[in-house]
Design an enzyme around this catalytic site. Structure first.
Site, PDB file in Angstrom:
ATOM      1  NE  ARG A  59      -2.600  -3.275   9.172  1.00  0.00           N
ATOM      2  CZ  ARG A  59      -1.684  -3.884   9.899  1.00  0.00           C
ATOM      3  NH1 ARG A  59      -1.161  -5.018   9.486  1.00  0.00           N
ATOM      4  NH2 ARG A  59      -1.263  -3.399  11.036  1.00  0.00           N
ATOM      5  NE  ARG A  76      -0.763  -0.247   4.941  1.00  0.00           N
ATOM      6  CZ  ARG A  76      -1.280   0.087   6.109  1.00  0.00           C
ATOM      7  NH1 ARG A  76      -2.418   0.740   6.167  1.00  0.00           N
ATOM      8  NH2 ARG A  76      -0.685  -0.246   7.232  1.00  0.00           N
ATOM      9  CG  ASP A 115      -7.839  -3.478  12.032  1.00  0.00           C
ATOM     10  OD1 ASP A 115      -7.861  -3.142  13.230  1.00  0.00           O
ATOM     11  OD2 ASP A 115      -7.511  -2.705  11.114  1.00  0.00           O
ATOM     12  CD  GLU A 171     -17.320   2.340   2.761  1.00  0.00           C
ATOM     13  OE1 GLU A 171     -18.566   2.282   2.953  1.00  0.00           O
ATOM     14  OE2 GLU A 171     -16.516   2.510   3.697  1.00  0.00           O
ATOM     15  CG  HIS A 202      -6.745  -2.893   5.489  1.00  0.00           C
ATOM     16  ND1 HIS A 202      -6.070  -1.823   4.965  1.00  0.00           N
ATOM     17  CD2 HIS A 202      -6.678  -2.757   6.834  1.00  0.00           C
ATOM     18  CE1 HIS A 202      -5.605  -1.067   5.950  1.00  0.00           C
ATOM     19  NE2 HIS A 202      -5.959  -1.621   7.099  1.00  0.00           N
TER      20      HIS A 202
END
Ligand SMILES: Cc1ncc(C[n+]2csc(CCOP(=O)(O)OP(=O)(O)O)c2C)c(N)n1
Ligand SMILES: [Mg+2]
Lengths: 312, 288
Positions: free
Chosen positions: A164, A7, A114, A55, A106
């Site tokens: 990530r 990323r 997460d 989104e 992600h």
């Protein structure tokens, strides 16, 4: 050089592309710090549009915006890009065939602490099944600038995975990136390991260990998932007679399926898929999760040995 | 129990929750401290005063339900659950780590007392309305409580849910908005303007109560008023401070997430929290 994440490599490449061309803008859903479009926002505030945490609205907005002749690069976390707003991706973007680029961070277990809500392990299968979409998953930070250029030069809907966590680089510095092409990054004759995204460096690691054990493993970087490099897949199968695929994704519908679809119709070949075994995982560090959920270097090594046995 | 005593006990509970949020967050090395701290007083009042629940029987049929719709703030939920006795505080050290019951976002299959797997914003709110509708359908006399973020309200799904709640007159649900004026990257006003929020909610047909979300008395009064409001759903707009109680975290966008206090910061933060409480309970005694 320190390892950087895909990323971050994407965020930097986007700024560079922004300096070279003016034909694109960036849309964000309050996750610029997570997707690394914050670099672009700082460099080009007038070319960055904050859409809020919405989104679905953002995807259809981008569809409309693209009709004015500028390409929106739309970023979100994988689960939201591939699931929250997927019907908008299909009916607002893919069906009218608009020039919208969706880039997700992600993905899979690489998401880490997460946890399952944020660990997208379905996105390749989903986007691959939508007509008009091109699907990319670069595996090495050094190929990201090329991937970003290819993405911006491409006309039509495109979905790209980043990642990530920091990943080691295994490719040379001057990577050309071509949509629809895979690349042999390590020659070998006993087994071909076809990897995508963050699994590339693990495939490379497994091939190195296999080499020490007297097994000559080929490693292929399959960063273009759709269109996929059909000719190269057949070539790998012909040369080695045994194929292992490796992806940080559910085993259903991802890279393994894509490779199997081609070999089943052309050159049935013993195959093993290293992927998440159709289960939600949990929070934790990516490397530990990879071990627990079967996508580690050791899993690739084991599957390679198994598939070599299967060809006999 | 007399009201003064009740309020000072709830303040202590809120302090315990805030302290535990920081300890957990520090142990994990990452997480989302800001929004957990801003909702600590509200969650303390829910778990230690308002809600009917029994930690010894977490699956009791007629328990009130709590859904933390802004699931990233799960540290506040874990602290309230552990302080209630659903599980041991030893679990804190596993937060966000492999082989642990405390996930990065709430998981009802792993953590006793968790009702819904929130984390994808807005879904918890809709699920709580579904629980309220289902409870009414089954003739259950229970209430459903949900805490939302202000950034979360960017999601269209929230407004679909607001319409639904009013349409079905779900007066057994109470939504509480942790209005801390900040979301992931920045202030609401720089990401997506939300004002006038109370007017929007009123026009969607909800009974709107606006309070200071750190004032225990105001929180309890609003809970009571909502309980006695019949025929329309209630929503509390709770004005809060993101990172509340820790000076260097308060109102600072960077303490939203992917961050944890280091050992030094933890020490300062815990010191500040304790000082804050002693100051306040001192005031309380003077009043008596
Ligand atoms: C659907 C969805 N989009 C994006 C995210 C990423 N995300 C997590 S928290 C957050 C900001 C939330 O802000 P707010 O609701 O105000 O929470 P608080 O300030 O209370 O922490 C974002 C964008 C998410 N969890 N879900
Ligand atoms: Mg907020």
């Amino acid at each position: 050089m320190n390892d950087i994440s895909l990323r971050e490599a994407f965020g930097r490449a986007l700024v560079k592309a922004g300096e070279e061309r003016e034909d694109f803008v960036v849309f964000d859903a309050d996750v610029a710090g997570g997707t690394c479009t914050n670099f672009f926002r700082e460099a080009f505030p007038d070319r960055f549009f904050q859409c809020g945490i919405a989104e679905q609205n953002m995807f259809s907005l981008a569809a409309g915006f693209s009709t004015m002749g500028i390409t929106p690069v739309v970023t979100a976390y994988g689960v939201f890009a591939a699931m929250r707003a997927i019907e908008q991706a299909r009916n607002s973007i893919a069906y009218p065939n608009f020039n919208v680029k969706i880039v997700a961070s992600h993905l899979g277990l690489d998401t880490g602490p997460d946890g399952p809500t944020h660990q997208s392990m379905e996105d390749i299968a989903i986007y691959r099944s939508i007509a008009n979409f091109t699907v990319l998953a670069p595996g090495d930070p050094v190929e990201m600038p090329g991937a970003v250029s290819a993405m911006l030069n491409h006309k039509g809907p495109l979905y790209m995975r980043t990642g990530r966590s920091p990943v080691p680089s295994v490719l040379g510095g001057d990577e050309r990136f071509e949509i629809g092409k895979g690349k042999i990054v390590r020659a070998g004759t006993d087994v071909a390991i076809i990897a995508t995204g963050v699994m590339l460096h693990r495939a490379y690691g497994a091939a190195t260990i296999l080499g020490e054990e007297g097994i000559d493993a080929m490693v292929v970087n399959m960063s273009s998932i759709k269109p996929i490099d059909r000719a190269l897949i057949i070539e790998c199968a012909e040369k080695t007679g045994a194929v292992v695929t490796a992806e940080d994704h559910n085993r259903f519908g991802g890279l393994g399926s894509a490779v199997a679809e081609i070999l089943a119709e052309t050159l049935p070949t013993p195959m093993r898929m290293v992927a998440i075994d159709d289960t939600f995982a949990e929070s934790g560090e990516p490397a530990l999760l990879a071990e627990k959920y079967g996508i580690s270097i050791e899993d690739i090594r084991r599957m390679a040995k198994e598939v070599i046995d299967a060809k006999a | 129990m007399d009201r003064k005593k009740r309020i000072s006990e709830l303040r202590e509970r809120a302090l315990e929750i805030r302290r535990d949020i920081l300890l957990m967050n520090h142990a994990a090395g990452s997480g989302h401290p800001g929004g957990a701290l801003s909702s600590a007083d509200i969650v303390a009042c829910l778990f230690f005063d308002e809600m009917r629940h029994d930690p010894k029987r977490p699956m009791l049929d007629d328990r009130d339900r709590f859904v933390l719709s802004k699931g990233h703030s799960c540290q506040v939920l874990y602290a309230a659950l552990a302080a209630s006795g659903y599980f041991s505080k030893d679990e804190y050290k596993g937060l966000r780590r492999i082989n642990s019951m405390l996930q990065g976002h709430p998981d009802r299959l792993k953590t006793p007392g968790v009702e819904f797997n929130s984390g994808s914003l807005a879904q918890g709110f809709s699920a709580s309305l579904g629980m309220a509708l289902g409870a009414r359908y089954q003739g259950k006399e229970i209430r459903v409580y949900t805490v939302l973020g202000d950034g979360e309200l960017n999601e269209g799904q929230c407004w679909e849910a607001f319409m639904f709640g009013a349409h079905y007159k779900l007066d057994n649900v109470l939504a509480i908005i942790d209005y801390n004026k900040l979301q992931s990257d920045d202030y609401n006003s720089n990401i997506m303007a939300l004002e006038p929020l109370a007017e929007k909610l009123t026009s969607f047909g909800w009974n709107v109560l606006e309070i200071n979300g750190h004032d225990i008395e105001e929180i309890l009064d609003a809970f009571k008023e909502a309980r006695h409001t019949i025929g329309v759903p209630s929503v509390i707009v709770a004005h809060t401070v993101k990172g509340k109680g820790v000076s260097f975290m308060e109102n600072h966008p960077k303490w939203h997430g992917s961050l944890a206090p280091n050992a030094e910061e933890l020490k300062i933060a815990l010191g500040e929290l304790t000082a804050e409480l002693t100051g306040k309970s001192g005031e309380g005694e003077e009043d008596e």
